[in-house]
Design a protein around this motif. Structure first.
Motif, PDB file in Angstrom:
ATOM      1  N   SER A 101      -6.894  -2.370  -5.118  1.00 35.85           N
ATOM      2  CA  SER A 101      -6.039  -1.324  -4.561  1.00 35.85           C
ATOM      3  C   SER A 101      -4.607  -1.842  -4.471  1.00 35.85           C
ATOM      4  O   SER A 101      -4.385  -2.997  -4.093  1.00 35.85           O
ATOM      5  CB  SER A 101      -6.542  -0.952  -3.161  1.00 35.85           C
ATOM      6  OG  SER A 101      -5.693  -0.036  -2.533  1.00 35.85           O
ATOM      7  N   GLU A 132      -1.438  -1.291  -2.291  1.00 34.43           N
ATOM      8  CA  GLU A 132      -1.172  -0.698  -0.986  1.00 34.43           C
ATOM      9  C   GLU A 132       0.281  -0.862  -0.588  1.00 34.43           C
ATOM     10  O   GLU A 132       0.875  -1.918  -0.798  1.00 34.43           O
ATOM     11  CB  GLU A 132      -2.029  -1.373   0.088  1.00 34.43           C
ATOM     12  CG  GLU A 132      -3.507  -1.228  -0.129  1.00 34.43           C
ATOM     13  CD  GLU A 132      -4.321  -1.923   0.947  1.00 34.43           C
ATOM     14  OE1 GLU A 132      -3.813  -2.855   1.616  1.00 34.43           O
ATOM     15  OE2 GLU A 132      -5.478  -1.531   1.128  1.00 34.43           O
ATOM     16  N   LYS A 138      -6.193   8.040  -4.453  1.00 36.44           N
ATOM     17  CA  LYS A 138      -5.310   7.556  -3.399  1.00 36.44           C
ATOM     18  C   LYS A 138      -5.970   7.781  -2.046  1.00 36.44           C
ATOM     19  O   LYS A 138      -6.589   8.819  -1.810  1.00 36.44           O
ATOM     20  CB  LYS A 138      -3.982   8.315  -3.473  1.00 36.44           C
ATOM     21  CG  LYS A 138      -2.984   7.972  -2.410  1.00 36.44           C
ATOM     22  CD  LYS A 138      -1.650   8.639  -2.677  1.00 36.44           C
ATOM     23  CE  LYS A 138      -1.614  10.021  -2.072  1.00 36.44           C
ATOM     24  NZ  LYS A 138      -0.266  10.607  -2.048  1.00 36.44           N
ATOM     25  N   SER A 182      -0.471   3.461   5.642  1.00 35.74           N
ATOM     26  CA  SER A 182      -0.945   2.658   4.517  1.00 35.74           C
ATOM     27  C   SER A 182      -1.364   3.619   3.412  1.00 35.74           C
ATOM     28  O   SER A 182      -2.244   4.455   3.614  1.00 35.74           O
ATOM     29  CB  SER A 182      -2.141   1.808   4.937  1.00 35.74           C
ATOM     30  OG  SER A 182      -2.742   1.210   3.798  1.00 35.74           O
ATOM     31  N   THR A 231      -4.861   7.461   2.066  1.00 35.79           N
ATOM     32  CA  THR A 231      -3.790   7.254   3.034  1.00 35.79           C
ATOM     33  C   THR A 231      -4.414   7.080   4.413  1.00 35.79           C
ATOM     34  O   THR A 231      -5.260   7.876   4.827  1.00 35.79           O
ATOM     35  CB  THR A 231      -2.815   8.452   3.044  1.00 35.79           C
ATOM     36  OG1 THR A 231      -2.272   8.613   1.729  1.00 35.79           O
ATOM     37  CG2 THR A 231      -1.690   8.230   4.035  1.00 35.79           C
ATOM     38  N   GLY A 234      -2.912   3.582  -0.300  1.00 41.36           N
ATOM     39  CA  GLY A 234      -3.593   2.739  -1.274  1.00 41.36           C
ATOM     40  C   GLY A 234      -3.949   3.523  -2.518  1.00 41.36           C
ATOM     41  O   GLY A 234      -4.515   4.614  -2.434  1.00 41.36           O
ATOM     42  N   TRP A 288      -4.997  -5.462  -2.837  1.00 41.23           N
ATOM     43  CA  TRP A 288      -6.125  -5.801  -1.979  1.00 41.23           C
ATOM     44  C   TRP A 288      -7.375  -5.639  -2.817  1.00 41.23           C
ATOM     45  O   TRP A 288      -7.562  -4.620  -3.485  1.00 41.23           O
ATOM     46  CB  TRP A 288      -6.168  -4.865  -0.766  1.00 41.23           C
ATOM     47  CG  TRP A 288      -7.287  -5.142   0.181  1.00 41.23           C
ATOM     48  CD1 TRP A 288      -7.272  -5.974   1.259  1.00 41.23           C
ATOM     49  CD2 TRP A 288      -8.603  -4.567   0.152  1.00 41.23           C
ATOM     50  NE1 TRP A 288      -8.492  -5.958   1.880  1.00 41.23           N
ATOM     51  CE2 TRP A 288      -9.326  -5.096   1.213  1.00 41.23           C
ATOM     52  CE3 TRP A 288      -9.235  -3.662  -0.703  1.00 41.23           C
ATOM     53  CZ2 TRP A 288     -10.649  -4.762   1.475  1.00 41.23           C
ATOM     54  CZ3 TRP A 288     -10.553  -3.324  -0.445  1.00 41.23           C
ATOM     55  CH2 TRP A 288     -11.239  -3.870   0.640  1.00 41.23           C
TER      56      TRP A 288
END
Length: 164
Positions: free
Chosen positions: A110, A112, A21, A128, A23, A130, A100
Motif C-alpha cells: 500500500s 499511504e 483506495k 490516512s 481512507t 492508502g 506499507w
C-alpha cells in the motif's frame, strides 16, 4: 468535543467503490505535532500499533525521507512482519508518505499518505489514504480484520497522548 474516559472513539474506514483506495480518519485529543511524533518515533510507535493482545518489536526504523522500517507483531514465536519505506517525512508539513506491506503478502503493498490536521482546542484529525494495486487487494485488506488493529491501536495511542 473530547471523549470521556469510558467512551471509545472509532476510526472511520472507507473503501472507495471505484478505486483500490482505503481512507481512514480519526480524531485525537492532542496536537498535530504530538500525533505526528507518535507515528515517526519508534519507541512511541511500538507502544500503540496493532491489536491489544500482541507485542511489537521494531527491527529497523529510519523515519526520514528515503528511510525504511520493519516491525514484528505477535506473541512468542508467532510474529508477523510488516515493512515499508518512508518516501517523505515532512515534520514542517505534518505529513508522511510511506509504503506499507505485510510479509505474508509481500506483493500487496500500500502507498499511504498520512496528514495531521489541526482542529480547534489543540486537537488533531489524522487522515490516512492508502492505495493498493487492485480491488482484490483492497477487499483483502478489509477482510483481514484490520479495523480491530486500527481501533485498538488508536485507543492505546489516546492513552499515551493523554500522558503528554
Amino acid at each position: 468535543m473530547s471523549t470521556s474516559k469510558n467512551e471509545v472513539r472509532e476510526a472511520a474506514i472507507i473503501a472507495d467503490p471505484d478505486l483500490p483506495k482505503v481512507t481512514i480518519t480519526r480524531e485525537f485529543d492532542a496536537t498535530p505535532e504530538l500525533v505526528f511524533r507518535a507515528h515517526v518515533d519508534p519507541e512511541i510507535f511500538a507502544q500503540w500499533i496493532g491489536p491489544n493482545r500482541y507485542q511489537v518489536t521494531i527491527d529497523r526504523w529510519q523515519a526520514e525521507t528515503g528511510g525504511s522500517y520493519r516491525y514484528l507483531i505477535g506473541e512468542g514465536e508467532e510474529r508477523q512482519g510488516f515493512f515499508g519505506s518512508f518516501h517523505q517525512v515532512l515534520p514542517d508539513e505534518l505529513k508522511v508518505v510511506q509504503t506499507w506491506g505485510w510479509e505474508g503478502m509481500p506483493d500487496a503493498v500500500s502507498l499511504e499518505t498520512l496528514t495531521f490536521t489541526e482542529l480547534p482546542g489543540g486537537r488533531t484529525l489524522l487522515t490516512s489514504v492508502g492505495l493498493v494495486d487492485s480491488m482484490e487487494a483492497q477487499a483483502g485488506m478489509l477482510a483481514s480484520g484490520m479495523e480491530v488493529g486500527v481501533n485498538e491501536g488508536y485507543a492505546k495511542l489516546d492513552e499515551l497522548l493523554a500522558r503528554e
